[in-house]
Design an enzyme around this catalytic site. Structure first.
Site, PDB file in Angstrom:
ATOM      1  N   GLU A 419       0.824  -1.222   0.000  1.00 44.75           N
ATOM      2  CA  GLU A 419       0.000   0.000   0.000  1.00 44.75           C
ATOM      3  C   GLU A 419       0.855   1.269   0.000  1.00 44.75           C
ATOM      4  O   GLU A 419       0.465   2.308   0.520  1.00 44.75           O
ATOM      5  CB  GLU A 419      -0.967   0.027   1.204  1.00 44.75           C
ATOM      6  N   GLY A 420       2.026   1.176  -0.605  1.00 44.71           N
ATOM      7  CA  GLY A 420       2.921   2.328  -0.725  1.00 44.71           C
ATOM      8  C   GLY A 420       4.080   2.215   0.240  1.00 44.71           C
ATOM      9  O   GLY A 420       3.889   2.216   1.459  1.00 44.71           O
TER      10      GLY A 420
END
Length: 544
Positions: A419-420
């Site tokens: 998610e980053g």
């Protein structure tokens, strides 16, 4: 064990003074949606409902999910004839939660959901992650429902949202072999089937968490001849309609109970969510912000688990005639672990409150946007540090498989990546740094602290040091952004700027928390020292 009632920090944030605004906005939005709910009459009644549900969830986490965690880690999911079969413990976890009516937590009541705010949703995620981070990834993907609820048409909402309440599992299918962080490079193709009045998906997705879920949100290229984000749309795919197989399950370091899959779409039928071309630039970005807050909750749940494992072991392990929690070196490790957990948790619930308020306030939305990358960055990095220190407290025993800290250590590593990555969170924070939005928020916290009449001498000293750290941060930014500074040098400093800002903000939040409960003062002092120490170090480095 009950993982809600044994952690008084959770009730502390569930009963935060700003929860009355959160409840008011949530109920107002629901009333305006055209539904006629049996809504809570006021904040107190609503929070009682949240509390009741958290108690039920805490019981399931402590009595079902946590005892299953070790066997799930060993057994893992299996790939059978192109389909994923969960580990036995995972299936038991899902059954317990579905039978208790705990799925669809943020869904509106007209879709059989609980209509809970984001604060309650991230609290649920934290509780479950403390029991098993791997399972928390499966649980957390029900957030896909929020995207459907917010952007899909009524036909799709009525078709899919009640199923999520009934326990339909979800996945968001974004990543491909050549499109990881660079999602605008997605190639999976979506074409319109005029005869059957549906879209068709063809291509491969990789590293898909819970990849054989019942419902998939899929990012695909709908516009021929495009090669950027403007050619991407968002689709909902129902596994029951066929056309997708699982090619493999990845053999991972950690979160082994969560199936990470490679998927092959072969003319798979699907329906578009929202409008064409907005898949990446609007819908995925909205989903990713929620997912990053969810990873923050997972990280804090793991921090809590690591703290408790370390504290319990230190209180029972004897060396040189004393339990090792009597030794200063061990006490320092335990204190730092607890401070990091408290700081990240305070930041996460502050951010969640702003997310809840953002639907009715652009100002709140802007604050939520700048705080979200700080939550993801700091909570995930702290989770890795807490897992590391937990093993250190255990000594040689922590390196052995029979202790839970070994599994926590493996599970923690992914939190800084999916998610980053941490590096991307720093990039995301740069807009708020350059615009001065973070400094504006710090000024608001400072004013809020001063408004209180309950400042002790200890708190006043912390406030004084925090103001000095903020002034030094401004000098650090001016040096970094000075004319003649190379872009490489400035980019090298962005991590330092983000780190210092994070410590200052967490210190302010813990100072505000301390005014309600002095237990948080020790953690506040930790971040005050970290803030002034880090900014002084980086100022000296940049001045050379």
């Amino acid at each position: 064990m009950n993982f809600y009632t044994d952690n008084e920090n959770l009730s502390f944030y569930l009963h935060h003074p700003d929860m009355d605004q959160v409840v008011a906005v949530k109920e107002k939005n629901y009333a305006e949606s055209g539904s006629h709910p049996e809504a809570p009459a006021d904040c107190e009644e609503a929070v009682k409902q949240y509390d009741t549900v958290m108690r039920l969830l805490g019981d399931i986490a402590g009595e079902v999910i946590a005892p299953n965690a070790e066997s799930v880690d060993h057994e893992g999911p299996q790939l059978v004839d192109g389909r994923v079969e969960y580990a036995k413990g995972t299936r038991k976890n899902l059954d317990a939660l579905v039978q208790s009516g705990l799925y669809g937590m943020t869904l509106e009541r007209k879709y059989n959901g609980l209509n809970f705010p984001r604060v309650a949703a991230v609290m649920a995620a934290e509780i479950i992650a403390r029991a098993d981070v791997g399972f928390a990834t499966i649980w957390g993907l029900q957030d896909c429902a929020d995207t459907i609820q917010q952007f899909a048409n009524e036909e799709l909402k009525n078709k899919y949202l009640p199923r999520i309440y009934e326990g339909a599992t979800c996945s968001m299918d974004l990543t491909e072999p050549d499109a990881g962080s660079d999602l605008q490079s997605v190639r999976l193709k979506a074409t319109w089937d005029e005869e059957n009045k549906c879209w068709r998906l063809n291509g491969v997705k990789r590293f898909i968490t819970n990849g054989d879920a019942d419902l998939h949100l899929v990012l695909a290229r709908s516009e021929e001849g495009t090669n950027d984000g403007r050619g991407l749309s968002y689709f909902v795919f129902d596994k029951a309609d066929g056309g997708m197989i699982v090619r493999r399950i990845e053999n991972k370091m950690g979160i082994k109970g969560s199936p990470t899959a490679e998927l092959q779409f072969n003319n798979a039928p699907c329906q578009i969510v929202g409008e064409r071309r907005l898949g990446l630039i609007k819908y995925v970005m909205s989903l990713m912000n929620g997912a990053r807050l969810g990873v923050g909750a997972q990280s804090i749940g793991l921090c809590e688990a690591a703290c408790r494992e370390a504290e319990a072991y230190a209180a029972s392990r004897e060396q040189f005639g004393h339990t090792i929690d009597k030794f200063v070196a061990v006490q320092d490790l335990l204190r730092q672990m607890r401070a990091r957990t408290n700081g990240a948790r305070s930041l996460m619930y502050e951010t969640a409150r702003y997310v809840d308020l953002s639907s009715s306030s652009k100002a709140a939305s802007r604050v939520a946007d700048i705080l979200t990358p700080l939550v993801k960055l700091n909570a995930s990095e702290f989770a890795n540090r807490c897992a590391y220190d937990c093993i250190q407290v255990h000594g040689g025993s922590g390196f052995m498989k029979e202790y839970a800290c070994e599994r926590l250590y493996r599970d923690a590593r992914i939190l800084c990546i999916y998610e980053g990555t941490s590096q991307l969170q720093v990039v995301a924070a740069m807009k708020g740094i350059a615009s001065g939005a973070y400094l504006k928020q710090i000024e608001a916290y400072d004013a809020k602290v001063v408004e209180s009449a309950s400042l002790t001498d200890e708190m006043k000293h912390c406030l004084e040091v925090l103001r000095k750290a903020t002034d030094d941060y401004k000098k650090l930014y001016e040096l970094a952004a000075a004319e003649g500074t190379t872009s490489e040098r400035f980019e090298h400093t962005t991590r330092a700027l983000t780190e210092v800002l994070s410590y200052i903000i967490m210190a302010y939040l813990l100072l505000l928390d301390s005014q309600r409960d002095v237990r948080y003062m020790d953690s506040c002092q930790y971040f005050v020292k970290e803030a002034i120490g880090e900014v002084s170090k980086h100022l000296a480095e940049l001045s050379c």
